[in-house]
Design a protein around this motif. Structure first.
Motif, PDB file in Angstrom:
ATOM      1  N   LEU A 201       0.641  -1.137  -0.035  1.00 20.75           N
ATOM      2  CA  LEU A 201      -0.406   0.171  -0.010  1.00 20.75           C
ATOM      3  C   LEU A 201       0.262   1.379   0.138  1.00 20.75           C
ATOM      4  O   LEU A 201       0.690   2.438   0.285  1.00 20.75           O
ATOM      5  CB  LEU A 201      -1.049  -0.135   1.246  1.00 20.75           C
ATOM      6  CG  LEU A 201      -1.574  -0.931   1.451  1.00 20.75           C
ATOM      7  CD1 LEU A 201      -2.904  -0.744   2.972  1.00 20.75           C
ATOM      8  CD2 LEU A 201      -3.131  -1.216  -0.096  1.00 20.75           C
ATOM      9  N   ALA A 202       2.392   0.810  -0.031  1.00 19.73           N
ATOM     10  CA  ALA A 202       3.314   2.203   0.894  1.00 19.73           C
ATOM     11  C   ALA A 202       2.856   3.271  -0.973  1.00 19.73           C
ATOM     12  O   ALA A 202       2.719   4.446  -1.025  1.00 19.73           O
ATOM     13  CB  ALA A 202       4.501   2.112   0.863  1.00 19.73           C
ATOM     14  N   HIS A 203       2.539   2.150  -1.812  1.00 17.25           N
ATOM     15  CA  HIS A 203       2.898   3.133  -3.664  1.00 17.25           C
ATOM     16  C   HIS A 203       1.056   4.312  -3.439  1.00 17.25           C
ATOM     17  O   HIS A 203       0.526   4.607  -4.506  1.00 17.25           O
ATOM     18  CB  HIS A 203       3.352   3.204  -5.049  1.00 17.25           C
ATOM     19  CG  HIS A 203       2.246   2.399  -4.838  1.00 17.25           C
ATOM     20  ND1 HIS A 203       1.775   0.670  -4.474  1.00 17.25           N
ATOM     21  CD2 HIS A 203       1.490   1.435  -6.533  1.00 17.25           C
ATOM     22  CE1 HIS A 203       1.115  -0.151  -5.143  1.00 17.25           C
ATOM     23  NE2 HIS A 203       1.494   0.637  -5.732  1.00 17.25           N
ATOM     24  N   LEU A 204      -0.148   3.815  -1.985  1.00 15.55           N
ATOM     25  CA  LEU A 204      -0.913   4.021  -3.031  1.00 15.55           C
ATOM     26  C   LEU A 204      -1.935   4.678  -1.584  1.00 15.55           C
ATOM     27  O   LEU A 204      -2.732   4.988  -2.098  1.00 15.55           O
ATOM     28  CB  LEU A 204      -1.845   2.470  -2.977  1.00 15.55           C
ATOM     29  CG  LEU A 204      -1.736   2.142  -3.981  1.00 15.55           C
ATOM     30  CD1 LEU A 204      -2.138   0.069  -4.019  1.00 15.55           C
ATOM     31  CD2 LEU A 204      -2.525   2.151  -5.428  1.00 15.55           C
ATOM     32  N   ARG A 205      -1.189   4.851  -0.392  1.00 16.18           N
ATOM     33  CA  ARG A 205      -1.803   5.998   0.033  1.00 16.18           C
ATOM     34  C   ARG A 205      -1.873   7.768   0.170  1.00 16.18           C
ATOM     35  O   ARG A 205      -0.052   8.300  -0.102  1.00 16.18           O
ATOM     36  CB  ARG A 205      -0.949   6.145   1.915  1.00 16.18           C
ATOM     37  CG  ARG A 205      -1.248   4.662   1.759  1.00 16.18           C
ATOM     38  CD  ARG A 205      -0.595   4.363   3.821  1.00 16.18           C
ATOM     39  NE  ARG A 205      -0.522   2.904   4.695  1.00 16.18           N
ATOM     40  CZ  ARG A 205       0.272   2.340   4.232  1.00 16.18           C
ATOM     41  NH1 ARG A 205       1.399   2.601   4.343  1.00 16.18           N
ATOM     42  NH2 ARG A 205      -0.383   1.069   5.060  1.00 16.18           N
ATOM     43  N   ALA A 206      -1.971   7.920  -0.387  1.00 14.83           N
ATOM     44  CA  ALA A 206      -2.581   9.878  -0.872  1.00 14.83           C
ATOM     45  C   ALA A 206      -2.275  10.641   0.037  1.00 14.83           C
ATOM     46  O   ALA A 206      -2.302  10.057   0.894  1.00 14.83           O
ATOM     47  CB  ALA A 206      -4.008  10.146  -1.519  1.00 14.83           C
TER      48      ALA A 206
END
Length: 206
Positions: A201-206
């Motif tokens: 999720l690291a690259h998907l947390r706005a």
């Protein structure tokens, strides 16, 4: 501290996947017109009228789906489906997803984000979770958009079962309208924090 207490204390993480799941599957929700929804329930697969060339959005949050489809009352969203899919597929989609909007802290520039958007077969949006009366909550609910390879895998490989939960939506809605929120809450699908690695999720947390 369990999830319910976290939410009451206001410490529920802003970005966390919550879902109904088993050791091997996770349940997501969609709503369709009856011709598609009922056919999908009968066969356990989406019918030929289901458009594979369009992005399809799946939602692990039952209440966010209810907010989106108006408890199954909105046009072309009258049949609410609980689609049970393999966790491997769900996590594949997360690993191959990008955010649906540009975030300076995560993207070098807008051109880099647009290139990622064109390359990725899945995309993520985080929208405010909703309560029984659709008021926004301070933490976010995942929406996962599937296109191209991801949509094909979803339709052909990941689906374990499809259930029509329109009657459940109508029953809960009726209790909310009757001023019986505790009874309504007791019928909600039991969603808990989904155990996905931080690096997914690291690259998907706005």
């Amino acid at each position: 501290m369990n999830e319910q207490n976290e939410q009451l204390a206001g410490t529920e993480p802003r970005f966390r996947v919550r879902a109904r799941y088993t050791e091997s599957t996770v349940t997501v929700y969609q709503a369709y017109r009856p011709e598609i929804g009922r056919a999908a329930v009968r066969t356990g697969r989406f019918p030929s009228a289901w458009k594979r060339d369009r992005m399809t959005w799946i939602k692990p949050s039952f209440l966010w789906m209810m907010y989106r489809c108006g408890w199954g009352t909105k046009e072309n969203q009258e049949t609410v489906l609980a689609v049970e899919i393999g966790r491997d597929g769900f996590e594949w989609a997360l690993r191959h997803a990008c955010l649906s909007h540009y975030v300076p802290a995560l993207h070098a520039d807008q051109a880099a984000w647009k290139a990622e958007l064109a390359r990725c077969p899945a995309r993520v949006q985080w929208d405010p979770e909703r309560d029984l009366r659709f008021a926004p909550l301070p933490y976010r609910s995942l929406q996962l958009g599937l296109a191209g390879e991801a949509a094909a895998r979803y339709a052909d490989e990941w689906i374990v079962g499809i259930e029509d939960v329109t009657p459940l939506a109508a029953e809960i809605h009726g209790l909310v309208r009757a001023g019986e929120p505790e009874r309504a809450k007791g019928l909600l699908p039991k969603e808990r924090p989904y155990p996905v690695a931080d690096e997914v999720l690291a690259h998907l947390r706005a």
